[in-house]
Scaffold this motif. Structure first.
Motif, PDB file in Angstrom:
ATOM      1  N   THR A  52      42.063  25.867 137.892  1.00 29.46           N
ATOM      2  CA  THR A  52      41.505  27.215 137.757  1.00 29.46           C
ATOM      3  C   THR A  52      41.345  27.832 139.134  1.00 29.46           C
ATOM      4  O   THR A  52      41.314  27.137 140.154  1.00 29.46           O
ATOM      5  CB  THR A  52      40.116  27.188 137.080  1.00 29.46           C
ATOM      6  OG1 THR A  52      39.195  26.498 137.933  1.00 29.46           O
ATOM      7  CG2 THR A  52      40.186  26.493 135.722  1.00 29.46           C
ATOM      8  N   LYS A  53      41.223  29.159 139.148  1.00 34.41           N
ATOM      9  CA  LYS A  53      41.015  29.860 140.416  1.00 34.41           C
ATOM     10  C   LYS A  53      39.711  29.408 141.055  1.00 34.41           C
ATOM     11  O   LYS A  53      39.646  29.196 142.271  1.00 34.41           O
ATOM     12  CB  LYS A  53      40.999  31.372 140.184  1.00 34.41           C
ATOM     13  CG  LYS A  53      40.739  32.179 141.445  1.00 34.41           C
ATOM     14  CD  LYS A  53      40.766  33.671 141.177  1.00 34.41           C
ATOM     15  CE  LYS A  53      40.452  34.460 142.453  1.00 34.41           C
ATOM     16  NZ  LYS A  53      40.496  35.923 142.224  1.00 34.41           N
ATOM     17  N   LYS A  54      38.666  29.249 140.264  1.00 37.44           N
ATOM     18  CA  LYS A  54      37.386  28.825 140.820  1.00 37.44           C
ATOM     19  C   LYS A  54      37.506  27.454 141.467  1.00 37.44           C
ATOM     20  O   LYS A  54      36.893  27.199 142.513  1.00 37.44           O
ATOM     21  CB  LYS A  54      36.315  28.806 139.728  1.00 37.44           C
ATOM     22  CG  LYS A  54      34.924  28.492 140.262  1.00 37.44           C
ATOM     23  CD  LYS A  54      33.861  28.739 139.207  1.00 37.44           C
ATOM     24  CE  LYS A  54      32.477  28.533 139.772  1.00 37.44           C
ATOM     25  NZ  LYS A  54      31.412  28.872 138.808  1.00 37.44           N
ATOM     26  N   GLU A  55      38.280  26.581 140.858  1.00 40.28           N
ATOM     27  CA  GLU A  55      38.454  25.237 141.408  1.00 40.28           C
ATOM     28  C   GLU A  55      39.075  25.293 142.795  1.00 40.28           C
ATOM     29  O   GLU A  55      38.617  24.624 143.723  1.00 40.28           O
ATOM     30  CB  GLU A  55      39.328  24.391 140.476  1.00 40.28           C
ATOM     31  CG  GLU A  55      39.492  22.950 140.935  1.00 40.28           C
ATOM     32  CD  GLU A  55      40.374  22.136 140.006  1.00 40.28           C
ATOM     33  OE1 GLU A  55      40.850  21.065 140.440  1.00 40.28           O
ATOM     34  OE2 GLU A  55      40.597  22.575 138.865  1.00 40.28           O
ATOM     35  N   LEU A  57      39.104  27.859 144.828  1.00 39.07           N
ATOM     36  CA  LEU A  57      38.217  28.566 145.754  1.00 39.07           C
ATOM     37  C   LEU A  57      37.134  27.631 146.293  1.00 39.07           C
ATOM     38  O   LEU A  57      36.859  27.607 147.496  1.00 39.07           O
ATOM     39  CB  LEU A  57      37.584  29.770 145.064  1.00 39.07           C
ATOM     40  CG  LEU A  57      38.501  30.977 144.833  1.00 39.07           C
ATOM     41  CD1 LEU A  57      37.759  32.071 144.076  1.00 39.07           C
ATOM     42  CD2 LEU A  57      39.046  31.519 146.156  1.00 39.07           C
ATOM     43  N   LEU A  58      36.521  26.848 145.403  1.00 39.89           N
ATOM     44  CA  LEU A  58      35.490  25.920 145.850  1.00 39.89           C
ATOM     45  C   LEU A  58      36.079  24.820 146.737  1.00 39.89           C
ATOM     46  O   LEU A  58      35.441  24.369 147.690  1.00 39.89           O
ATOM     47  CB  LEU A  58      34.768  25.319 144.651  1.00 39.89           C
ATOM     48  CG  LEU A  58      33.878  26.287 143.866  1.00 39.89           C
ATOM     49  CD1 LEU A  58      33.261  25.598 142.651  1.00 39.89           C
ATOM     50  CD2 LEU A  58      32.783  26.872 144.756  1.00 39.89           C
ATOM     51  N   GLY A 122      32.617  35.632 140.644  1.00 43.44           N
ATOM     52  CA  GLY A 122      32.919  34.317 140.084  1.00 43.44           C
ATOM     53  C   GLY A 122      32.406  33.144 140.878  1.00 43.44           C
ATOM     54  O   GLY A 122      32.520  31.995 140.448  1.00 43.44           O
ATOM     55  N   ILE A 123      31.858  33.388 142.081  1.00 39.07           N
ATOM     56  CA  ILE A 123      31.280  32.332 142.904  1.00 39.07           C
ATOM     57  C   ILE A 123      29.806  32.649 143.084  1.00 39.07           C
ATOM     58  O   ILE A 123      29.441  33.742 143.522  1.00 39.07           O
ATOM     59  CB  ILE A 123      31.959  32.260 144.287  1.00 39.07           C
ATOM     60  CG1 ILE A 123      33.448  31.930 144.139  1.00 39.07           C
ATOM     61  CG2 ILE A 123      31.279  31.229 145.168  1.00 39.07           C
ATOM     62  CD1 ILE A 123      33.741  30.553 143.610  1.00 39.07           C
ATOM     63  N   GLU A 127      26.429  27.721 144.685  1.00 37.85           N
ATOM     64  CA  GLU A 127      27.593  26.842 144.845  1.00 37.85           C
ATOM     65  C   GLU A 127      28.040  26.709 146.294  1.00 37.85           C
ATOM     66  O   GLU A 127      28.870  25.854 146.605  1.00 37.85           O
ATOM     67  CB  GLU A 127      28.750  27.362 143.985  1.00 37.85           C
ATOM     68  CG  GLU A 127      28.518  27.175 142.494  1.00 37.85           C
ATOM     69  CD  GLU A 127      29.544  27.926 141.648  1.00 37.85           C
ATOM     70  OE1 GLU A 127      30.018  27.341 140.656  1.00 37.85           O
ATOM     71  OE2 GLU A 127      29.861  29.093 141.966  1.00 37.85           O
TER      72      GLU A 127
END
Length: 208
Positions: A52-55, A57-58, A122-123, A127
């Motif tokens: 995923t995009k969030k994955e 990014l983190l 989304g972040i 986090e």
């Protein structure tokens, strides 16, 4: 024989591409397509490593923290365990300032994450808080060392450490906007440490 793939090297290659996309256009510019194009790989490969995009990014945020942490560790080891609190704090705090291309990129990426947390992209702020909290602990520990060495009156090292951390973050962002030079930023770091630890002797200032 088929060539073996180093998955960690490939993941790092993609993460480096994400960092470049963020520097060029902010988090809103980051998509599977833009990252794949920047990395010179297929969209499917990016999706294989980061579902995923969030994955991703983190993972990018962690990579910046790990790079900075590696520099902190190197500086710390170079100074040695007996380094004076002021010397240790100055070494750590200056690593957070965009004084070269690598640190400038890191500051831009972290700034983009901070803005994303503020604007709900989304972040969440929570986090990305692990690194600032760790920095506060490091700064507070050095302030306590200085207080003990000087037999100073009781203060609040934790609150002072929060203040120092926030000040350095603001100084870094100001430098990115062209507010101040590397020389003036280092002067402000020394002034901040003077306020927290007492003014340096004239000999110390001349040695700088």
């Amino acid at each position: 024989m088929p060539r073996l793939v180093d998955h960690e090297v490939r993941r790092r290659h993609i993460i480096d591409a994400i960092r470049r996309v963020i520097v060029a256009g902010g988090l809103e510019a980051v998509t599977f397509q833009t990252v794949a194009a920047e990395a010179g790989v297929s969209v499917r490969l990016v999706q294989y490593y980061f579902g995923t995009k969030k994955e991703f990014l983190l993972a990018t945020h962690r990579s910046v923290m790990e790079d900075a942490g590696a520099r902190f560790t190197h500086r710390w080891n170079t100074l040695g365990a007996d380094a004076a609190p002021r010397e240790a704090l100055r070494a750590v705090l200056t690593e957070l300032l965009p004084l070269d291309d690598q640190r400038r990129e890191e500051a831009l990426v972290l700034g983009a994450f901070g803005w994303a947390a503020i604007t709900g992209q989304g972040i969440t702020a929570e986090e990305t808080f692990a690194a600032p909290r760790a920095l506060v602990m490091i700064v507070a520990d050095q302030l306590r060392r200085a207080q003990h060495a000087d037999n100073a009156s009781p203060s609040n090292p934790e609150l002072d450490a929060e203040l120092v951390t926030m000040a350095i973050g603001g100084l870094a962002q100001g430098m990115l906007q062209g507010y101040g030079t590397a020389e003036s930023a280092l002067e402000l770091v020394d002034h901040l440490l003077d306020r927290m630890l007492g003014e340096r002797s004239r000999n110390d200032q001349l040695q700088r």
